[in-house]
Design a protein around this motif. Structure first.
Motif, PDB file in Angstrom:
ATOM      1  N   LYS A 131      36.243  36.811  39.257  1.00 41.39           N
ATOM      2  CA  LYS A 131      36.580  37.484  37.954  1.00 41.39           C
ATOM      3  C   LYS A 131      36.991  38.834  38.144  1.00 41.39           C
ATOM      4  CE  LYS A 131      32.818  38.513  35.516  1.00 41.39           C
ATOM      5  NZ  LYS A 131      31.882  38.512  34.400  1.00 41.39           N
ATOM      6  N   TRP A 138      45.543  40.946  36.441  1.00 40.36           N
ATOM      7  CA  TRP A 138      45.791  41.081  34.813  1.00 40.36           C
ATOM      8  C   TRP A 138      46.466  42.602  34.896  1.00 40.36           C
ATOM      9  CZ3 TRP A 138      42.691  43.977  31.165  1.00 40.36           C
ATOM     10  CH2 TRP A 138      43.112  44.012  29.959  1.00 40.36           C
ATOM     11  N   ASN A 157      33.317  46.864  30.845  1.00 37.80           N
ATOM     12  CA  ASN A 157      32.967  46.166  29.760  1.00 37.80           C
ATOM     13  C   ASN A 157      33.742  44.754  29.459  1.00 37.80           C
ATOM     14  OD1 ASN A 157      31.013  47.911  28.957  1.00 37.80           O
ATOM     15  ND2 ASN A 157      32.490  49.192  27.559  1.00 37.80           N
ATOM     16  N   ILE A 158      34.879  44.812  30.052  1.00 37.40           N
ATOM     17  CA  ILE A 158      35.851  43.331  29.849  1.00 37.40           C
ATOM     18  C   ILE A 158      35.187  42.710  31.119  1.00 37.40           C
ATOM     19  CG2 ILE A 158      37.910  42.421  30.253  1.00 37.40           C
ATOM     20  CD1 ILE A 158      39.223  45.111  29.203  1.00 37.40           C
ATOM     21  N   ASN A 161      31.669  41.292  29.459  1.00 39.88           N
ATOM     22  CA  ASN A 161      31.556  40.527  28.356  1.00 39.88           C
ATOM     23  C   ASN A 161      32.589  39.382  28.333  1.00 39.88           C
ATOM     24  OD1 ASN A 161      29.867  42.251  27.075  1.00 39.88           O
ATOM     25  ND2 ASN A 161      31.399  43.828  26.465  1.00 39.88           N
ATOM     26  N   GLU A 162      33.403  39.323  29.431  1.00 36.87           N
ATOM     27  CA  GLU A 162      34.406  38.485  29.757  1.00 36.87           C
ATOM     28  C   GLU A 162      35.461  38.195  28.425  1.00 36.87           C
ATOM     29  OE1 GLU A 162      32.545  34.904  31.086  1.00 36.87           O
ATOM     30  OE2 GLU A 162      31.610  35.988  32.938  1.00 36.87           O
ATOM     31  N   LYS A 163      35.821  39.197  27.687  1.00 36.33           N
ATOM     32  CA  LYS A 163      36.593  39.174  26.749  1.00 36.33           C
ATOM     33  C   LYS A 163      37.229  40.572  26.473  1.00 36.33           C
ATOM     34  CE  LYS A 163      33.230  39.444  22.986  1.00 36.33           C
ATOM     35  NZ  LYS A 163      32.970  38.872  21.881  1.00 36.33           N
ATOM     36  N   LEU A 164      38.227  40.874  25.618  1.00 35.96           N
ATOM     37  CA  LEU A 164      38.937  42.038  25.349  1.00 35.96           C
ATOM     38  C   LEU A 164      38.031  42.627  24.164  1.00 35.96           C
ATOM     39  CD1 LEU A 164      42.774  41.195  25.455  1.00 35.96           C
ATOM     40  CD2 LEU A 164      41.232  42.423  27.235  1.00 35.96           C
ATOM     41  N   GLU A 166      37.750  44.364  20.327  1.00 34.16           N
ATOM     42  CA  GLU A 166      38.325  44.110  19.178  1.00 34.16           C
ATOM     43  C   GLU A 166      39.525  45.014  18.932  1.00 34.16           C
ATOM     44  OE1 GLU A 166      37.513  42.041  16.922  1.00 34.16           O
ATOM     45  OE2 GLU A 166      36.017  41.073  18.005  1.00 34.16           O
ATOM     46  N   ARG A 169      44.566  44.237  21.534  1.00 28.48           N
ATOM     47  CA  ARG A 169      45.971  43.967  21.482  1.00 28.48           C
ATOM     48  C   ARG A 169      46.963  44.836  20.278  1.00 28.48           C
ATOM     49  NH1 ARG A 169      47.178  39.691  24.543  1.00 28.48           N
ATOM     50  NH2 ARG A 169      45.438  38.417  24.954  1.00 28.48           N
TER      51      ARG A 169
END
Length: 182
Positions: A131, A138, A157-158, A161-164, A166, A169
């Motif tokens: 990961k 990335w 944090n990414i 949490n395995e996500k971007l 809020e 983008r």
């Protein structure tokens, strides 16, 4: 006695390499320069290291793993903060080498190498390292405007949490939608 001489020679080579890394790109540094500044004969250099790349990898690995904050648990929780801590130890070197791809690749390898030597590494640990590697890949995408050091907390944090976050983008400081795809 042999260990003392070997240790002193290695220390001299590390010191010489660090001095050179603070002043010129790694790709431009030669074994002769490292030997000269270290006060070590070139043949002696080669009796300790195969080439300058091996010296760099060993130097970085020792610098990183000798940090009191470098532990398997901490790397698996906050890998980007661990790299940031290593950066703080060698700030002059990192600043000078920030554009040298050989140096940057070696830093990542040196950071991960000790973890691969851990006797009790579980499959989950390798998945975490995968990961981490994915996030590094990335970060190299042209539309991503993050810095591995300056944005280490956000990247951790990414990672966790395995996500971007809020609105990531929609923030032009971090992400560009203006890249044209062919």
């Amino acid at each position: 006695m042999t260990h003392t001489i070997h240790g002193r020679t290695k220390k001299d080579l590390f010191h010489g390499l660090q001095s050179l890394l603070e002043t010129k790109p790694f790709s431009k540094i030669t074994v002769r320069e490292i030997s000269d500044i270290s006060g070590v004969h070139r043949n002696t250099f080669y009796s300790h290291f195969y080439n300058k790349d091996e010296l760099l990898a060993t130097f970085l690995e020792e610098q990183i793993t000798n940090s009191p904050t470098y532990t398997l648990e901490r790397v698996l929780e906050t890998p980007f903060t661990c790299i940031y801590d290593a950066y703080n130890q060698l700030e002059k070197v990192f600043k000078r080498q920030s554009d040298d791809p050989i140096f940057l690749k070696t830093v990542t390898s040196a950071f991960l190498s000790p973890l691969q030597k851990e006797p009790q590494v579980e499959i989950d640990h390798y998945l975490q390292l995968g990961k981490f590697s994915g996030i590094l890949w990335w970060l190299n995408q042209p539309e991503i405007h993050l810095d591995m050091l300056k944005d280490h907390t956000l990247l951790d944090n990414i990672f966790k949490n395995e996500k971007l976050p809020e609105n990531f983008r929609n923030n032009p400081d971090y992400f560009s939608n203006t890249i044209k795809r062919h």
